[in-house]
Design a protein around this motif. Structure first.
Motif, PDB file in Angstrom:
ATOM      1  N   PHE A   6       0.836  -1.198   0.000  1.00 34.07           N
ATOM      2  CA  PHE A   6       0.000   0.000   0.000  1.00 34.07           C
ATOM      3  C   PHE A   6       0.873   1.252   0.000  1.00 34.07           C
ATOM      4  CE2 PHE A   6      -2.333   3.386   2.144  1.00 34.07           C
ATOM      5  CZ  PHE A   6      -3.510   3.391   1.414  1.00 34.07           C
ATOM      6  N   ASP A   7       0.580   2.169  -0.882  1.00 34.95           N
ATOM      7  CA  ASP A   7       1.304   3.438  -0.961  1.00 34.95           C
ATOM      8  C   ASP A   7       0.568   4.454  -0.088  1.00 34.95           C
ATOM      9  OD1 ASP A   7       2.665   5.766  -1.567  1.00 34.95           O
ATOM     10  OD2 ASP A   7       2.103   5.773  -3.687  1.00 34.95           O
ATOM     11  N   PRO A   8       1.148   4.859   1.051  1.00 32.74           N
ATOM     12  CA  PRO A   8       0.463   5.779   1.953  1.00 32.74           C
ATOM     13  C   PRO A   8       0.570   7.250   1.559  1.00 32.74           C
ATOM     14  CG  PRO A   8       2.566   5.184   2.882  1.00 32.74           C
ATOM     15  CD  PRO A   8       2.417   4.392   1.612  1.00 32.74           C
ATOM     16  N   VAL A   9       1.278   7.528   0.475  1.00 32.45           N
ATOM     17  CA  VAL A   9       1.527   8.916   0.088  1.00 32.45           C
ATOM     18  C   VAL A   9       0.367   9.466  -0.740  1.00 32.45           C
ATOM     19  CG1 VAL A   9       3.086  10.457  -1.168  1.00 32.45           C
ATOM     20  CG2 VAL A   9       4.015   8.526   0.122  1.00 32.45           C
ATOM     21  N   LEU A  10      -0.116  10.635  -0.345  1.00 30.67           N
ATOM     22  CA  LEU A  10      -1.113  11.343  -1.149  1.00 30.67           C
ATOM     23  C   LEU A  10      -0.386  12.011  -2.307  1.00 30.67           C
ATOM     24  CD1 LEU A  10      -3.322  13.129   1.521  1.00 30.67           C
ATOM     25  CD2 LEU A  10      -4.076  11.414  -0.110  1.00 30.67           C
ATOM     26  N   HIS A  11      -0.812  11.707  -3.507  1.00 26.49           N
ATOM     27  CA  HIS A  11      -0.209  12.319  -4.698  1.00 26.49           C
ATOM     28  C   HIS A  11      -1.203  13.330  -5.257  1.00 26.49           C
ATOM     29  CE1 HIS A  11       3.031   9.347  -4.840  1.00 26.49           C
ATOM     30  NE2 HIS A  11       2.109   8.458  -4.486  1.00 26.49           N
ATOM     31  N   PHE A  12      -0.805  14.581  -5.295  1.00 20.10           N
ATOM     32  CA  PHE A  12      -1.654  15.621  -5.869  1.00 20.10           C
ATOM     33  C   PHE A  12      -0.929  16.253  -7.047  1.00 20.10           C
ATOM     34  CE2 PHE A  12      -3.360  16.028  -1.387  1.00 20.10           C
ATOM     35  CZ  PHE A  12      -4.528  15.350  -1.664  1.00 20.10           C
ATOM     36  N   ASP A  13      -1.547  16.144  -8.209  1.00 19.62           N
ATOM     37  CA  ASP A  13      -1.050  16.779  -9.418  1.00 19.62           C
ATOM     38  C   ASP A  13      -2.253  16.899 -10.354  1.00 19.62           C
ATOM     39  OD1 ASP A  13      -1.421  14.186 -10.521  1.00 19.62           O
ATOM     40  OD2 ASP A  13       0.685  13.669 -10.195  1.00 19.62           O
ATOM     41  N   ARG A  14      -2.003  17.163 -11.632  1.00 16.34           N
ATOM     42  CA  ARG A  14      -3.128  17.317 -12.577  1.00 16.34           C
ATOM     43  C   ARG A  14      -3.952  16.031 -12.701  1.00 16.34           C
ATOM     44  NH1 ARG A  14      -2.379  21.764 -16.688  1.00 16.34           N
ATOM     45  NH2 ARG A  14      -0.639  22.950 -15.826  1.00 16.34           N
ATOM     46  N   LYS A  15      -3.279  14.901 -12.578  1.00 15.14           N
ATOM     47  CA  LYS A  15      -3.957  13.608 -12.698  1.00 15.14           C
ATOM     48  C   LYS A  15      -4.636  13.196 -11.388  1.00 15.14           C
ATOM     49  CE  LYS A  15      -3.008   8.820 -13.913  1.00 15.14           C
ATOM     50  NZ  LYS A  15      -1.965   7.846 -14.153  1.00 15.14           N
ATOM     51  N   HIS A  16      -4.056  13.546 -10.260  1.00 16.37           N
ATOM     52  CA  HIS A  16      -4.556  13.159  -8.933  1.00 16.37           C
ATOM     53  C   HIS A  16      -5.050  14.400  -8.190  1.00 16.37           C
ATOM     54  CE1 HIS A  16      -1.446  10.140  -9.999  1.00 16.37           C
ATOM     55  NE2 HIS A  16      -2.371   9.304  -9.564  1.00 16.37           N
ATOM     56  N   ARG A  17      -6.330  14.620  -8.213  1.00 17.95           N
ATOM     57  CA  ARG A  17      -6.931  15.783  -7.553  1.00 17.95           C
ATOM     58  C   ARG A  17      -7.547  15.353  -6.228  1.00 17.95           C
ATOM     59  NH1 ARG A  17      -6.083  20.396 -10.749  1.00 17.95           N
ATOM     60  NH2 ARG A  17      -6.039  19.752 -12.904  1.00 17.95           N
ATOM     61  N   ARG A  18      -7.498  16.221  -5.251  1.00 14.19           N
ATOM     62  CA  ARG A  18      -8.046  15.889  -3.932  1.00 14.19           C
ATOM     63  C   ARG A  18      -9.527  15.524  -4.025  1.00 14.19           C
ATOM     64  NH1 ARG A  18      -7.221  18.569   1.934  1.00 14.19           N
ATOM     65  NH2 ARG A  18      -8.680  17.191   2.926  1.00 14.19           N
ATOM     66  N   PRO A  52       1.838   5.249  13.119  1.00 17.24           N
ATOM     67  CA  PRO A  52       2.878   5.183  12.092  1.00 17.24           C
ATOM     68  C   PRO A  52       2.410   5.830  10.787  1.00 17.24           C
ATOM     69  CG  PRO A  52       2.562   3.042  13.124  1.00 17.24           C
ATOM     70  CD  PRO A  52       1.444   3.927  13.593  1.00 17.24           C
ATOM     71  N   ALA A  53       3.355   6.274   9.998  1.00 19.31           N
ATOM     72  CA  ALA A  53       3.052   6.987   8.751  1.00 19.31           C
ATOM     73  C   ALA A  53       2.175   6.173   7.810  1.00 19.31           C
ATOM     74  CB  ALA A  53       4.350   7.390   8.053  1.00 19.31           C
ATOM     75  N   ILE A  54       2.390   4.866   7.731  1.00 14.91           N
ATOM     76  CA  ILE A  54       1.588   4.063   6.800  1.00 14.91           C
ATOM     77  C   ILE A  54       0.116   4.039   7.229  1.00 14.91           C
ATOM     78  CG2 ILE A  54       2.021   1.801   7.864  1.00 14.91           C
ATOM     79  CD1 ILE A  54       2.171   0.749   4.879  1.00 14.91           C
ATOM     80  N   LEU A  55      -0.146   4.014   8.535  1.00 19.21           N
ATOM     81  CA  LEU A  55      -1.537   4.056   9.000  1.00 19.21           C
ATOM     82  C   LEU A  55      -2.136   5.437   8.754  1.00 19.21           C
ATOM     83  CD1 LEU A  55      -4.035   2.882  10.311  1.00 19.21           C
ATOM     84  CD2 LEU A  55      -3.006   3.332  12.545  1.00 19.21           C
ATOM     85  N   LYS A  56      -1.382   6.492   9.014  1.00 19.71           N
ATOM     86  CA  LYS A  56      -1.862   7.851   8.742  1.00 19.71           C
ATOM     87  C   LYS A  56      -2.158   7.999   7.249  1.00 19.71           C
ATOM     88  CE  LYS A  56      -2.586  12.270   9.608  1.00 19.71           C
ATOM     89  NZ  LYS A  56      -3.318  12.726   8.446  1.00 19.71           N
ATOM     90  N   GLY A  57      -1.274   7.482   6.411  1.00 21.07           N
ATOM     91  CA  GLY A  57      -1.500   7.531   4.968  1.00 21.07           C
ATOM     92  C   GLY A  57      -2.721   6.725   4.546  1.00 21.07           C
ATOM     93  N   PHE A  58      -2.943   5.591   5.204  1.00 22.61           N
ATOM     94  CA  PHE A  58      -4.135   4.784   4.934  1.00 22.61           C
ATOM     95  C   PHE A  58      -5.393   5.579   5.266  1.00 22.61           C
ATOM     96  CE2 PHE A  58      -7.409   1.736   6.211  1.00 22.61           C
ATOM     97  CZ  PHE A  58      -7.421   0.885   5.121  1.00 22.61           C
ATOM     98  N   ILE A  59      -5.403   6.215   6.417  1.00 22.29           N
ATOM     99  CA  ILE A  59      -6.553   7.053   6.807  1.00 22.29           C
ATOM    100  C   ILE A  59      -6.740   8.169   5.784  1.00 22.29           C
ATOM    101  CG2 ILE A  59      -7.458   8.630   8.573  1.00 22.29           C
ATOM    102  CD1 ILE A  59      -7.454   5.696   9.500  1.00 22.29           C
ATOM    103  N   ASP A  60      -5.656   8.845   5.427  1.00 20.70           N
ATOM    104  CA  ASP A  60      -5.728   9.957   4.474  1.00 20.70           C
ATOM    105  C   ASP A  60      -6.266   9.521   3.114  1.00 20.70           C
ATOM    106  OD1 ASP A  60      -4.633  11.659   6.358  1.00 20.70           O
ATOM    107  OD2 ASP A  60      -2.626  11.657   5.478  1.00 20.70           O
ATOM    108  N   ARG A  61      -5.856   8.349   2.656  1.00 24.06           N
ATOM    109  CA  ARG A  61      -6.223   7.921   1.307  1.00 24.06           C
ATOM    110  C   ARG A  61      -7.542   7.158   1.238  1.00 24.06           C
ATOM    111  NH1 ARG A  61      -2.332   4.959  -2.077  1.00 24.06           N
ATOM    112  NH2 ARG A  61      -3.847   5.590  -3.632  1.00 24.06           N
ATOM    113  N   VAL A  62      -7.935   6.477   2.319  1.00 23.74           N
ATOM    114  CA  VAL A  62      -9.129   5.627   2.262  1.00 23.74           C
ATOM    115  C   VAL A  62     -10.348   6.293   2.901  1.00 23.74           C
ATOM    116  CG1 VAL A  62     -10.100   3.399   2.942  1.00 23.74           C
ATOM    117  CG2 VAL A  62      -7.734   3.526   2.149  1.00 23.74           C
ATOM    118  N   PHE A  63     -10.176   6.960   4.019  1.00 26.14           N
ATOM    119  CA  PHE A  63     -11.306   7.581   4.715  1.00 26.14           C
ATOM    120  C   PHE A  63     -11.540   8.977   4.127  1.00 26.14           C
ATOM    121  CE2 PHE A  63     -10.209   4.081   7.273  1.00 26.14           C
ATOM    122  CZ  PHE A  63     -11.273   3.791   8.118  1.00 26.14           C
ATOM    123  N   VAL A  64     -11.945   9.017   2.879  1.00 28.06           N
ATOM    124  CA  VAL A  64     -12.031  10.268   2.125  1.00 28.06           C
ATOM    125  C   VAL A  64     -13.456  10.817   2.090  1.00 28.06           C
ATOM    126  CG1 VAL A  64     -10.017   9.739   0.701  1.00 28.06           C
ATOM    127  CG2 VAL A  64     -12.291   9.050  -0.087  1.00 28.06           C
TER     128      VAL A  64
END
Length: 153
Positions: A6-18, A52-64
């Motif tokens: 699982f990639d916990p990093v939020l990617h924001f660019d033209r393709k990946h919008r919040r 841990p960062a991976i759990l924070k990233g999971f929350i950020d990416r999944v609980f949207v």
């Protein structure tokens, strides 16, 4: 998450919008698992006073937004009501220090993330001062966790 790479990093660019996080195909399987579940267990060590960062990233990416919550005016409305959570964590800090000086130790997940999404935290179990306790105490903790897990079904 680790075995799924699982990639916990939020990617924001033209393709990946919040605003489009809900449509990210990488998180769809996790959203489906959460939709299906009635009870969720979060097990993690406390690192630097938080999850841990991976759990924070999971929350950020999944609980949207529009999956886990939406806004009605200024107020968030949880979309995951009817689910309960149990938080289990370990740390390297003596309990007295945690109680007197630490802010998080699982509370941000409980009081902000899950509550905002409508998930009720029914239990928070911690094992303090991992580096300073005996193997016997660790085994007792694991037995206690197993006993609680039987009731959590």
């Amino acid at each position: 998450m680790y075995q799924d790479h699982f990639d916990p990093v939020l990617h924001f660019d033209r393709k990946h919008r919040r605003r489009n996080l809900i449509y990210d195909p990488e998180i769809q399987k996790y959203c489906e698992l959460i939709k299906w579940s009635e009870k969720i267990i979060f097990i993690f060590p406390i690192w630097w006073s938080g999850m841990p960062a991976i759990l924070k990233g999971f929350i950020d990416r999944v609980f949207v937004k529009n999956f886990a919550y939406y806004y009605q005016g200024l107020f968030p409305i949880g979309l995951l009501k009817g689910r309960t959570a149990w938080i289990v964590n370990t740390n390297d800090t003596p309990m007295i220090y945690v109680k007197l000086f630490q802010q998080d130790y699982g509370n941000v997940l409980k009081k902000q993330c899950l509550k905002m999404c409508g998930i009720k935290s029914i239990k928070h179990t911690s094992l303090y001062y991992m580096r300073g306790i005996s193997q016997q105490k660790r085994k007792r903790f694991l037995k206690r966790i197993a006993k609680i897990a039987e009731c959590f079904r």
